[in-house]
Write a protein that holds these residues in place. Structure first.
Motif: not given
Lengths: 969, 129
Positions: A279-280, A935, A938, A961, B41, B54
Motif C-alpha cells: 500500500p505504501y 489494498l 491492507d 498506511k 490513505d 491524495k
C-alpha cells in the motif's frame, strides 16, 4: 480539411475499386470451389468427415480429434444446435490468424486483462468448434483443404460451404457475429451490442468499411457466409476479402507497438496486484512506473480497441464487462475516457491498413488462417438455439493448454491469466485441476507467445496468500523452468513476467532456498549485474554506468530481498554469490549520485544489503580473525563470550572513561585496518567503512520510509558485534557526521524508522565517544518519542518502538551519570514513571523500570531528583524481575522483546537482541512487501502485524498506511 | 474534484491565503495541521468524498492562530505552497514545505468546497432573489 477529404475519398474510391476487382476474382474462385466442395461433400456424405483428397483438412481434423478436450467436445456435440458456436468460430478466425502472425496475438494476450479475455474467449470458442467438427455429421473440413485460391480463399470457401449446407441456420449465427457489418448493411440493427459498436465506428465516416472490418474481423468472416446466398455478389467479396486483410494489416501495424503495449498492459495488470500489496509503496512505485503507465494508455487503444470491440460485438457480454471494470478500477480512469482514446487512436491504423491491404507480410500467416478455418468449419453442424455461446469452463481452458495448436495454447494461457487475476478461487481450481504443471511445461515452449502467456498465468497464480499455489509451481519444477526461460529469452516483457513470478514465489518461506539454489546466480548475472551498471572489470575508458531502474530489476531485487531473509545459509549464499554485493552497492551508489533514492528498486537493494549485513561479524568467512582483541580473553561459548566482551567494554568504560575514549580514538586512527593489496570485493564490501557514507546519504536524502528503515537497519547491523569492523563502523558514523542525521530521523513520522534509528543509536553507543555525544544531543528527541502515561504522542508509536527507545535510553545512561543527568533534564523522569506505573504493556513497564533503576543508581543525581519531587519509590521496579532471571530468559528468542530488556539489564550490549530484531525485520518485512495484496487487505495486514509478531515485519504496510498522519505546522 | 474527467482541463476555484508565521520559542508556527499526501490513505480523509484524492488537507486549526487569522479553514485543500504544487507530494514533503525556517510568510493556494459551490451557483441558471 476539404483537401484532405477529397484525397481520402479518392483513395478510398480507388481502393474500393481495387477491392472489387479482387472480389470478383475471389468470387469466381469461390464459385469454383463451391462446386468442388459440393462434389466432395457428396462423395464423403456417408463417412462423416475425412476426405482423402485434401491433406490439409485431414491433418486438421486429426489434430482436433487428438486434442485433449475431446471429452468436452463430445459433450458439446450432444447438443444439437451450436449455431452460436459457429459464430464464435468465425470470430476466432480473426483472433487466431493474428496469433499466428504473432502480432495480433501478442496484442490480445498482452493487452490488458480485458483484452486478454477477449482474445482468449474468442480463441476458446474456436477450439471447441474444432473439436466438434470431427464429431459433427458434416464433412465440412474437407472442402476447406481443397480450396485452390489459397489459404485465404479457402477459409472463405469453407464458410460459404457451411452456410450453404446450413443456410437456414446460418442467419442466426450471423446475426450475432455480424454486428459490425450490420452497420453498413441492414441485417441486424436491433441488436444492442452492435449498436455500441456502430457508435464507435461511426466516428470515422470515410473509413466505415475499414472500421467494420477492423472492429469485427471475425465477424466479417461469419458475416459473409450468410450473406452470400442472399446478397449480391459484390458485397460478399468485399467483406470476405477485406476483412482478413485488414486484420492482418491491423495486426501488422500494431506489431511494433505490441511489445510495448503488452508490457505496459502487463505492468498494469501485475501492478495492481503489487501495488495493492504494498500500500505504501505506491508513492515510489508511481514515480518509477509513471512513464510506463502512460504508455499503456496510448497503446491500448490500438489493439485493445480491437479486442474490446470484438468482445462487445461478440456475445461476450459477461466477460467483456468484467475486464472493462477491472481496467478502470486499476487505473482509476473511467471507461469513457479510454474508449474515446481508443477511437482516436484508431485512425492511423485504419489508414495504414487501407493503403496496402494485401501487401502485408502477414499474408504468409494466412495459411494458418486456413487451417483454423478448416477446423472451425465442422462446427457449423452443431447449431445452438441460444444465440449466445458460452464461455469455456475451467477444465476446458486447461485442456486447451495442451492443444496441439500453439495459438490455442497461448490464448488459453492468457485466458487463465485473466481468470486468475485476483481470484483466489479460480487459482485454487486451476491448481486442483492440475493446470499448473501444464503451464509450467509451456514455459519451455519454443514459441514466445506460448511461454509468455504461460508465464503471465503463472505470475497471477503465484500471487496471493494461498501458498499452496506457490508450492504447486515448485513441485512441478516451475522454479528451474522459470530460471531456464530467463536465461533463454531476451524479451523484456517475458523477463518481467518471470522475475515477477519469482518475486511472488519468494515470499513463501519454504521456497526461498529453492530459488536460491536454482536461480541466484542466474538472477544476478542476467538481471542484477547488467541493470546495476556495475562492471566486473571496468574499462578504464568508459564512464561508470548508472543503474537502470527497470521493472525487471525491481522484480529481481524484490525476489532477492525476500530470499535474503531466509536465515544464515541464505545470507551466506547471497554474500558469496559472485558480483551480487558489488552490483547492489554500485546500484545504490548510482542512486545516491543521481539523487534518485525513493524508488522501489533502491528500497529492495538497501533491504538486501541490510539483511546481508546481519551477523556479518559471526558469519563471514574469516570473521574470527577480526574479533575484537579486548574480548579475546572471554571464555565460554559464543553467546556468553559476546556478553563478556560487551561487559568489558561497558563497564571498563565506566570505570575509566577518559582512558577508554582515548583508546577508542587511537584505535580508529592508528589501528591498522586489515591491509589489503587489492580493493575489497564481494561480501567484504558489506562492512567496509566506506559503506557508512552510502547509508548516511540514503538516510539524508530518501523519502521512502522503507529505505530509511533499511539503511538505519544496516548501520544497526554493522555497528553490532565485537569485531574490528564494527569498531570502525561506529567510529566512521561519527566521523561522517552521521549521528545528527540519525537523531534527526528520530522525529520521523514513521514508526519503523524511529525504531530502527533508535536501535542503531543503541549499538553505536557501544563506542564511548558516541555514547557521550548521543547522550548530549539525542536525549530530547528520544524522550519526546515516549508516551506520557496513557497519552500517546501524536505519532502513536508501537510498543516495540517504545521499548526500543527505552532500551536505547538505558544503554545511553548506563555507565554515564552525565547522560543520566541530561535524561532527567529532558523531563524524562515523569514519562518514565508514568510508563512504569500505568503502561498497559508489560514490556514497556519493564524497560522503563530498568532505566529508572539505573538513574537512581547514580547517587550524585539523587539530590537533584529529590528536589524535583521524586523519591526512591518512583525508581523502584514495580515488577519482581531480577536481572538474573531475565538473563535466563535470553536463550528463548521467541519473545523478541525479552532479550533486549534482559541484556540491558545485565549491562550487555544489545547486539544479540538487536540481531534478533533485525532478523525479524528482514525476514518479515520483505515478505510482506513482496506479496502484493489487494489494498483492502491492507488494513487486515496492519492489524495482523500490530497484534504482534515481529512488529517489524510490517515494514511497508505499517509505516505508510497506518493512521492518517496529521502534522502541526 | 470528484467529477473530474481525465483529459478535461481541470478548473478549481482557489483562494490565496497568506499566513504570517508566529514565533514560538525557537519555532515558527502556522497554527494548523495538515493531513493527506500521496503516501497516505486517502480513504481516511474526512474532508473529501473523492477517495482517490491524495491531496494535502487542513485538518485542524489553532484558534486565533496565524492560519485562522489569515482565513484558512478546516477542510481546505492546499493546492500550492509558495508556488510549489501540493497535490502530488508526500505528507512529509508538504510538511517540510510549510515549515521552512527561513520563511516568515507562507503563501497558500487553497480550494474548499464552499468556494466551488459558490461559484457553481453563480454560474448556473441564475435564480435571482
Amino acid at each position: 480539411m476539404e483537401d484532405y477529404d477529397v484525397r481520402s475519398a479518392a483513395s478510398i474510391l480507388a481502393s474500393v475499386k481495387e477491392q472489387e476487382e479482387r472480389f470478383e476474382q475471389l468470387t469466381r474462385a469461390l464459385e469454383e470451389e463451391r462446386r468442388h466442395v459440393t462434389l466432395q461433400l457428396e462423395r464423403s456424405a456417408a463417412p462423416p468427415n475425412p476426405p482423402g483428397s485434401q491433406p490439409p483438412a485431414w491433418q486438421q481434423v486429426a489434430m482436433q480429434e487428438q486434442s485433449p478436450s475431446n471429452a468436452t467436445s463430445l459433450a458439446m456435440m450432444q447438443e444439437p444446435q451450436e449455431v452460436v458456436e459457429e459464430t464464435v468460430t468465425i470470430e476466432e478466425d480473426p483472433g487466431t490468424p493474428t496469433s499466428h502472425v504473432s502480432v495480433v496475438t501478442s496484442d490480445d494476450g498482452t493487452t490488458r486483462r480485458t483484452e486478454t479475455k477477449v482474445t482468449k474467449m474468442v480463441k476458446t470458442v474456436t477450439t471447441r468448434t474444432v473439436r466438434q467438427v470431427p464429431l459433427g455429421p458434416d464433412g465440412l473440413p474437407l472442402p476447406e483443404g481443397s480450396s485452390p485460391l489459397g489459404s485465404y480463399t479457402d477459409s472463405i470457401d469453407r464458410r460459404y460451404v457451411k452456410n450453404g449446407g446450413d443456410r437456414f441456420i446460418t442467419p442466426q449465427a450471423t446475426s450475432t457475429l455480424t454486428r459490425s457489418y450490420n452497420n453498413s448493411y441492414n441485417d441486424s440493427y436491433g441488436e444492442a451490442p452492435e449498436s455500441q459498436y456502430v457508435r464507435h465506428y461511426g466516428l470515422h465516416d470515410g473509413y466505415v468499411d475499414l472500421s467494420d472490418s477492423y472492429g469485427s474481423l471475425s465477424r466479417g468472416v461469419n458475416f459473409r457466409p450468410p450473406r452470400y446466398p442472399y446478397l449480391p455478389n459484390s458485397y460478399r467479396p468485399e467483406n470476405s476479402y477485406t476483412l482478413p486483410i485488414r486484420k492482418d494489416d491491423y495486426g501488422h501495424v500494431a506489431q511494433p507497438q505490441v511489445p510495448m503495449g503488452i508490457s505496459a498492459a502487463d505492468l498494469n495488470r501485475s501492478q495492481p496486484e503489487r501495488f495493492q500489496a504494498e500500500p505504501y509503496g505506491l508513492e515510489d512505485d508511481r514515480r518509477s512506473l509513471g512513464p510506463e503507465e502512460e504508455e499503456p494508455y496510448e497503446l491500448e487503444p490500438d489493439y485493445s480497441t480491437a479486442s474490446r470491440r470484438t468482445l462487445q460485438g461478440a456475445n461476450r457480454g459477461r466477460t467483456h464487462r468484467e475486464p472493462l471494470r477491472d481496467v478502470p478500477r486499476v487505473r482509476g480512469y473511467p471507461d469513457e475516457a479510454i474508449e474515446a482514446e481508443l477511437i482516436d487512436e484508431r485512425h492511423p491504423y485504419i489508414h495504414g491498413m487501407y493503403s496496402a491491404p494485401l501487401a502485408q507480410p502477414e499474408r504468409g500467416s494466412m495459411a494458418s488462417l486456413d487451417r483454423m478455418g478448416g477446423r472451425r468449419s465442422p462446427s457449423i453442424d452443431s447449431i445452438r438455439k441460444d444465440p449466445r455461446w458460452r464461455d469455456p469452463d475451467l477444465p476446458e481452458v486447461i485442456a486447451m493448454l495442451g492443444h496441439p495448436i500453439d495459438p490455442v495454447k497461448s490464448n488459453a494461457a492468457a485466458y487463465l491469466q485473466h481468470l486468475c487475476y485476483e481470484n483466489d478461487k479460480i487459482k485454487k481450481d486451476v491448481r486442483q485441476l492440475k493446470g499448473i504443471p501444464v503451464l509450467v511445461g509451456l514455459l519451455d515452449h519454443p514459441k514466445s507467445e506460448v511461454h509468455r502467456k504461460a508465464c503471465g498465468a503463472l505470475r497471477n497464480i503465484s500471487y496471493g496468500k494461498d501458498n499452496d499455489n506457490k508450492v504447486a509451481i515448485k513441485v512441478c519444477d516451475g522454479i528451474p523452468a522459470l530460471v531456464r526461460l530467463l536465461r533463454k529469452t531476451n524479451d523484456m516483457e517475458v523477463r518481467e513476467l518471470i522475475t515477477g513470478t519469482l518475486w511472488n514465489l519468494s515470499s513463501y518461506e519454504p521456497l526461498k532456498m529453492v530459488i536460491i539454489n536454482h536461480g541466484l546466480q542466474t538472477l544476478t548475472n542476467e538481471v542484477i549485474i547488467p541493470h546495476s551498471g556495475w562492471e566486473h572489470e571496468p574499462n578504464e575508458d568508459s564512464k561508470p554506468r548508472d543503474a537502470e531502474w527497470t521493472t525487471v530489476f525491481k522484480n529481481t531485487s524484490g525476489c532477492l530481498r525476500n530470499v535474503s531473509s531466509d536465515g544464515a545459509e541464505a545470507r551466506r549464499r547471497l554474500r558469496e554469490c559472485e558480483g551480487l554485493v558489488d552490483a547492489l552497492l554500485h546500484a545504490l551508489q548510482s542512486a545516491v549520485g543521481k539523487k534518485d533514492m525513493d524508488n522501489k528498486s533502491v528500497e529492495n537493494c538497501v533491504c538486501i544489503m541490510r539483511n546481508l549485513s546481519y551477523h556479518v561479524h559471526k558469519e563471514v568467512p574469516g570473521a574470527e580473525r577480526f574479533t575484537d582483541p579486548s574480548a579475546l580473553h572471554a571464555p565460554g561459548s559464543a553467546g556468553p563470550q559476546r556478553k563478556k566482551k560487551d561487559d568489558a567494554g561497558c563497564f571498563g568504560g565506566k570505570k575509566a572513561k577518559g582512558r577508554k575514549n582515548g583508546e577508542n580514538d587511537k584505535n580508529y586512527d592508528t589501528l591498522d585496518l586489515p591491509k589489503r593489496s587489492e580493493p575489497s570485493k564481494g561480501f567484504e564490501l558489506l562492512y567496509q567503512p566506506e559503506v557508512v557514507r552510502l547509508y548516511l546519504s540514503l538516510l539524508t536524502e530518501s523519502q521512502n520510509y522503507n529505505t530509511l528503515e533499511a539503511a538505519a537497519g544496516a548501520l544497526q547491523n554493522l555497528s553490532a558485534g565485537q569485531w574490528t569492523w564494527s569498531n570502525y563502523i561506529r567510529a566512521t558514523v561519527r566521523k561522517e557526521k552521521g549521528l545528527p542525521i540519525l537523531v534527526e530521523l528520530l522525529r520521523s513520522d514513521s514508526d519503523k524508522v524511529v525504531r530502527a534509528v533508535s536501535i542503531a543509536l543503541r549499538n553505536l553507543s557501544i563506542d564511548r565517544r558516541n555514547k557521550d555525544l548521543i547522550g548530549s544531543y539525542a536525549m530530547r528527541d528520544l524522550v519526546s518519542n515516549l508516551p506520557s502515561g496513557q497519552q500517546r504522542p501524536a505519532k502513536n508509536l508501537e510498543e516495540d518502538t517504545v521499548v526500543a527507545i527505552l532500551n536505547t535510553i538505558h544503554e545511553i545512561v548506563t555507565d554515564s551519570s552525565e547522560n543520566a543527568r541530561s535524561l532527567a533534564q529532558a523531563q524524562a523522569i515523569e514519562k518514565l514513571v508514568a510508563i512504569n506505573r500505568t503502561s498497559q504493556s508489560a514490556r514497556e513497564t519493564k524497560a522503563a523500570s530498568h532505566v529508572l533503576q539505573t538513574v537512581w543508581s547514580y547517587k550524585e543525581l539523587r539530590n537533584a531528583l529529590t528536589k524535583d519531587g521524586w523519591n526512591k519509590s518512583h525508581f523502584q521496579t514495580t515488577m519482581a524481575t531480577t536481572p538474573k532471571a531475565t538473563k535466563n530468559g535470553k536463550p528463548g528468542y521467541d519473545d523478541t522483546t525479552l532479550p533486549l530488556m534482559e541484556k540491558n539489564q545485565d549491562g550487555y550490549s544489545t547486539i544479540d537482541q538487536r540481531d534478533k530484531d533485525c532478523k525479524y525485520k528482514t525476514a518479515d518485512g520483505p515478505v510482506d512487501q513482496t506479496e502484493r495484496e489487494p489494498l483492502k487487505n491492507d488494513t487486515n495486514r496492519k492489524h495482523y502485524i500490530r497484534t504482534n509478531r515481529p512488529a517489524v515485519s510490517l515494514v511497508d504496510a505499517c509505516d505508510v498506511k497506518p493512521q492518517p498522519v496529521d502534522s502541526w505546522v | 474534484m470528484s467529477n473530474y474527467i481525465p483529459g478535461q482541463p481541470l478548473t478549481a476555484v482557489v483562494e490565496r491565503i497568506e499566513i504570517l508565521k508566529l514565533r514560538q520559542g525557537d519555532n515558527l508556527i502556522l497554527g494548523f495541521s495538515i493531513g493527506g499526501g500521496i503516501d497516505q490513505d486517502p480513504g481516511q480523509n474526512p474532508f473529501t468524498n473523492d477517495k482517490t484524492d491524495k491531496g494535502i488537507y487542513v485538518t485542524r486549526i489553532t484558534e486565533k492562530g496565524p492560519a485562522e487569522v489569515a482565513g484558512l479553514r478546516e477542510g481546505d485543500k492546499i493546492m500550492q505552497v509558495n508556488g510549489w504544487d501540493m497535490t502530488m507530494v508526500t505528507h512529509d514533503q508538504a510538511r517540510k514545505r510549510l515549515t521552512k525556517k527561513n520563511q516568515d510568510v507562507v503563501r497558500l493556494l487553497v480550494t474548499r468546497r464552499s468556494l466551488e459551490e459558490a461559484v457553481k451557483h453563480s454560474m448556473g441558471p441564475c435564480l435571482k432573489p
